[in-house]
Design an enzyme around this catalytic site. Structure first.
Site, short mmCIF file in Angstrom:
data_model
loop_
_atom_site.label_atom_id
_atom_site.label_comp_id
_atom_site.label_asym_id
_atom_site.label_seq_id
_atom_site.Cartn_x
_atom_site.Cartn_y
_atom_site.Cartn_z
N GLU A 1 -4.27 1.70 -7.16
CA GLU A 1 -4.66 2.77 -6.25
C GLU A 1 -3.76 3.98 -6.50
O GLU A 1 -2.68 4.08 -5.90
CB GLU A 1 -4.49 2.32 -4.80
CG GLU A 1 -5.31 1.10 -4.44
CD GLU A 1 -5.68 1.08 -2.97
OE1 GLU A 1 -6.83 0.84 -2.67
OE2 GLU A 1 -4.80 1.35 -2.13
N HIS B 1 0.85 -1.20 0.00
CA HIS B 1 0.00 0.00 0.00
C HIS B 1 0.89 1.25 0.00
O HIS B 1 1.97 1.26 0.59
CB HIS B 1 -0.91 0.00 1.23
CG HIS B 1 -1.94 1.09 1.17
ND1 HIS B 1 -1.67 2.38 1.55
CD2 HIS B 1 -3.22 1.08 0.74
CE1 HIS B 1 -2.75 3.12 1.35
NE2 HIS B 1 -3.70 2.36 0.86
P1 PGA Z 1 -9.70 5.63 0.72
O1 PGA Z 1 -8.49 4.62 0.90
O2 PGA Z 1 -10.84 4.86 0.11
O3 PGA Z 1 -10.00 6.12 2.10
O4 PGA Z 1 -9.23 6.73 -0.20
C1 PGA Z 1 -8.23 3.68 -0.11
C2 PGA Z 1 -7.00 2.89 0.21
O5 PGA Z 1 -6.05 3.44 0.75
O6 PGA Z 1 -6.95 1.68 -0.08
#
Ligand code: PGA
Length: 265
Positions: free
Chosen positions: A165, A93
């Protein structure tokens, strides 16, 4: 199947985790939707114990170390994560890449270790806003994917989930991505995985970053999106259930992770 999951990130006491799981467990997951929840390590085993028998909800850890047990203060091993109830292991992440020294190299070690332990790596990839502005989003993201899968045999790439992401879309200061910004990157991920696995595909390609009830359906219309990975908008059970409902019309017929546990509506 459409995967819809939330990482609780650094939130929830044991009591808060229990109350979320009780509310979610009372909701019959729509057919063809695979819900998953990634609690903090502290809550993982208690959440596993709280789930009713036969629950379709899969659990995962937000991180685990690649190495054998022993020296690794502050870490947990793949074996320990599995023992506590994890089926999925989130790896790479952007918060961990930025603040906790995660690199493409450590991501690749963790992906291989997770697969070796029979766990599903959920590999997060994504570009910064600077890389996007420079027109390098696809190049950077596909590079992260290739690196992440570099220690996995092509025949086992089908056991890996990739979550795209974009860093600029994540968290309270993120800007929700438009579907036309996401689509080319999802397509490139699909292409690069097919190249390195001789025509194969990952278990799923998800999109994450400021996913919420107003953009979930539009993001799922992308033919390369097999689901959504949600942070804040999944942190209450009612909001997460709302997202599962919104995603239900997009459910596709395909192989279920745990067909024996599926409930029908
Ligand atoms: P968020 O986080 O939906 O709060 O933007 C997504 C993530 O970090 O996987």
């Amino acid at each position: 199947m459409i995967w819809v999951g939330t990482s609780w990130k650094m939130t929830k006491t044991l009591a808060e985790a229990a109350s979320f799981i009780d509310e979610l467990s009372a909701y019959p997951a729509p057919h063809g939707i695979q819900p998953f929840v990634l609690p903090a390590h502290t809550a993982l085993a208690s959440v596993r114990d709280r789930l009713p028998d036969g629950s379709p909800i899969l659990l995962g850890a937000q991180n685990a170390h690649w190495g054998p047990e022993g020296e690794g203060t502050g870490e947990i091993s793949m074996r320990m994560a599995a023992d506590a109830g994890a089926t999925l292991i989130e790896i790479g992440h952007s918060e961990r890449r930025e603040h906790f020294g995660e690199t493409d190299h450590t991501v690749s070690l963790k992906v291989a270790a997770a697969v070796d332990h029979g766990l599903i790596p959920l590999v997060c990839v994504g570009e910064s806003s600077a890389a996007r502005d420079a027109g390098q989003a696809r190049e950077l993201v596909t590079g992260q994917v290739v690196a992440a899968l570099s220690r996995v045999a092509p025949s086992r790439i089908g056991k890996v989930i990739i979550a795209y992401e974009p860093i600029w879309a994540i968290g309270p200061s993120g800007r929700p991505a438009r579907p036309n910004e996401v689509a080319p990157v999802l397509a490139s991920i699909s292409e690069v995985v097919a190249e390195i696995s001789s025509g194969g595909s990952p278990l799923a390609i998800l999109y994450g970053g400021s996913v919420n009830a107003s953009n979930a359906a539009d993001l799922l219309r992308d033919p390369h999106a097999d689901g959504l990975f949600v942070g804040r908008a999944g942190w209450t059970a009612s909001a997460f259930i709302g997202l599962l409902e919104l995603c239900a019309p997009f459910a596709r017929e395909c192989v279920h992770a745990r067909p024996d546990t599926w409930r029908t509506q």
